[in-house]
Design an enzyme around this catalytic site. Structure first.
Site, PDB file in Angstrom:
ATOM      1  N   SER A  67      43.822  45.960  42.432  1.00  0.00           N
ATOM      2  CA  SER A  67      42.510  46.554  41.997  1.00  0.00           C
ATOM      3  C   SER A  67      41.677  46.889  43.253  1.00  0.00           C
ATOM      4  O   SER A  67      41.907  46.408  44.470  1.00  0.00           O
ATOM      5  CB  SER A  67      41.746  45.443  41.208  1.00  0.00           C
ATOM      6  OG  SER A  67      42.562  44.864  40.089  1.00  0.00           O
TER       7      SER A  67
HETATM    8  N1  SAH Z   1      45.103  41.269  39.828  1.00  0.00           N
HETATM    9  C1  SAH Z   1      46.026  42.253  40.569  1.00  0.00           C
HETATM   10  C2  SAH Z   1      45.787  43.624  39.737  1.00  0.00           C
HETATM   11  C3  SAH Z   1      46.941  43.600  38.872  1.00  0.00           C
HETATM   12  S1  SAH Z   1      47.067  45.168  37.710  1.00  0.00           S
HETATM   13  C4  SAH Z   1      46.291  42.531  41.770  1.00  0.00           C
HETATM   14  O1  SAH Z   1      45.424  42.042  42.584  1.00  0.00           O
HETATM   15  O2  SAH Z   1      47.093  43.103  42.544  1.00  0.00           O
HETATM   16  C5  SAH Z   1      47.132  44.603  36.238  1.00  0.00           C
HETATM   17  C6  SAH Z   1      48.579  43.823  35.914  1.00  0.00           C
HETATM   18  O3  SAH Z   1      48.557  43.102  34.869  1.00  0.00           O
HETATM   19  C7  SAH Z   1      49.926  44.610  36.271  1.00  0.00           C
HETATM   20  O4  SAH Z   1      50.664  44.075  37.335  1.00  0.00           O
HETATM   21  C8  SAH Z   1      50.447  44.402  34.845  1.00  0.00           C
HETATM   22  O5  SAH Z   1      51.943  44.493  35.040  1.00  0.00           O
HETATM   23  C9  SAH Z   1      50.109  43.305  34.422  1.00  0.00           C
HETATM   24  N2  SAH Z   1      50.087  43.004  33.077  1.00  0.00           N
HETATM   25  C10 SAH Z   1      49.914  43.729  32.107  1.00  0.00           C
HETATM   26  N3  SAH Z   1      50.030  43.242  30.874  1.00  0.00           N
HETATM   27  C11 SAH Z   1      50.398  41.888  30.940  1.00  0.00           C
HETATM   28  C12 SAH Z   1      50.806  41.191  30.213  1.00  0.00           C
HETATM   29  N4  SAH Z   1      50.661  41.139  28.764  1.00  0.00           N
HETATM   30  N5  SAH Z   1      50.868  39.790  30.755  1.00  0.00           N
HETATM   31  C13 SAH Z   1      50.869  39.480  31.906  1.00  0.00           C
HETATM   32  N6  SAH Z   1      50.639  40.568  32.855  1.00  0.00           N
HETATM   33  C14 SAH Z   1      50.352  41.754  32.358  1.00  0.00           C
END
Ligand code: SAH
Length: 223
Positions: A67
Site C-alpha cells: 500500500s
Molecule cells: N498490507 C499489505 C498490502 C497488501 S495488498 C502490505 O503492507 O504490503 C492486499 C493483500 O490482501 C494481498 O496480498 C492479497 O493477496 C491479500 N488478500 C486478498 N484477499 C484475501 C483474503 N481473503 N484473505 C487473506 N488475504 C487476502
C-alpha cells in the site's frame, strides 16, 4: 540510479513522513514514529527498492501491491491504537503494514491468502526482528478466531460487503477499519466501532481504492 545508502534512506523516510503524511493531516505521533522507522525498501522487490519512498503503491507480485505509505498511516491512525492493543490484519502482502502496526500496538496477527507472499513476509519480518507479528497463510474472510477478540482489525483488501466474522472478532470498544465496495463501482473506507456486545457503529471515512478481498485459494487452513 545508484541505490542510496541505509543512512540516506532514513532521510528519505523523514521526508516521506513530513510531506506525504504530516502535511496531509496524519497527526498520531506513534504512527508517524513507526512510519519513520520501518524500512519500506526491504518490503518491496529489490529492483523497486529505489522507489520505496515514492508516494504510491508498488507491485509485490501475484497481482498484489504494497500500500501507499499515506494509506497505511491513515488506516493505522484511524484504528486509534494504544500500546497494549492486539491487532488483526487481513492481507499481509509484503508485511509492511504489519510491521508498522506492530510498532504502535502490542501484537499483530496477520493473514494472507497467497502462500508465497505469506512465507516471504514471515521470513522478512523474522529477519528484521519484528517479533510482535504472527503471519498465517489462510483465507482472512473468516478472520482468525483463535486469537480473537482484537482491539483493532484492519483489512488491506476490499470486500464487497464486510464479512461478519471480522466485526464479531472485535473486542467491545474495538475498532475495525476496512475498504468496502466494488473494485469498479467505488469503495469507501469504513470504521466500525463495537460500542457494546451487539452495538456496532459504522462511519464512512471517505472514498478509497484497494485491491479486492478475494475468496480463499482453497489450499488454506480454515478454522
Ligand atoms: N498490507 C499489505 C498490502 C497488501 S495488498 C502490505 O503492507 O504490503 C492486499 C493483500 O490482501 C494481498 O496480498 C492479497 O493477496 C491479500 N488478500 C486478498 N484477499 C484475501 C483474503 N481473503 N484473505 C487473506 N488475504 C487476502
Amino acid at each position: 540510479m545508484a541505490v542510496p545508502s541505509a543512512a540516506d534512506r532514513g532521510a528519505e523516510r523523514e521526508e516521506m513522513v513530513r510531506r506525504q503524511l504530516a502535511a496531509r493531516g496524519v497527526a498520531d505521533a506513534a504512527v508517524l514514529a513507526a512510519m519513520a522507522e520501518v524500512p519500506r525498501e526491504v518490503f518491496v522487490p529489490e529492483d523497486l527498492a529505489a522507489f520505496a519512498y515514492q508516494d504510491g503503491p508498488l507491485p509485490i507480485g501475484y497481482g498484489q501491491t504494497i500500500s501507499q505509505p499515506y494509506v497505511v498511516a491513515r488506516m493505522a491512525e484511524a484504528l486509534e491504537l494504544r500500546p497494549g492493543d492486539r491487532v488483526l490484519e487481513v492481507g499481509t502482502g509484503s508485511g509492511y503494514a504489519a510491521a508498522v502496526l506492530s510498532r504502535v500496538a502490542h501484537a499483530v496477527f496477520t493473514v494472507e491468502r497467497h502462500a508465497p507472499l505469506a512465507a516471504a513476509a514471515r521470513e522478512r519480518l523474522r529477519r528484521l526482528g519484528y517479533d510482535g507479528v504472527t503471519v498465517r497463510h489462510a483465507d482472512g474472510t473468516g478472520g482468525w478466531a483463535e486469537h480473537a477478540p482484537y482491539d483493532a482489525v484492519m483489512a488491506a483488501a476490499a470486500p464487497r460487503e464486510l464479512p461478519a466474522a471480522l466485526s464479531e472478532q472485535l473486542a467491545v470498544g474495538g475498532r475495525l477499519v476496512a475498504p468496502v465496495g466494488d473494485p469498479l463501482g467505488g469503495q469507501s473506507l469504513l470504521r466500525v466501532r463495537r460500542a457494546g456486545p451487539a452495538d456496532f457503529r459504522t462511519e464512512d471515512l471517505g472514498p478509497v481504492r484497494f485491491v479486492p478481498l478475494l475468496p480463499g485459494t482453497g489450499e488454506e487452513r480454515r478454522e
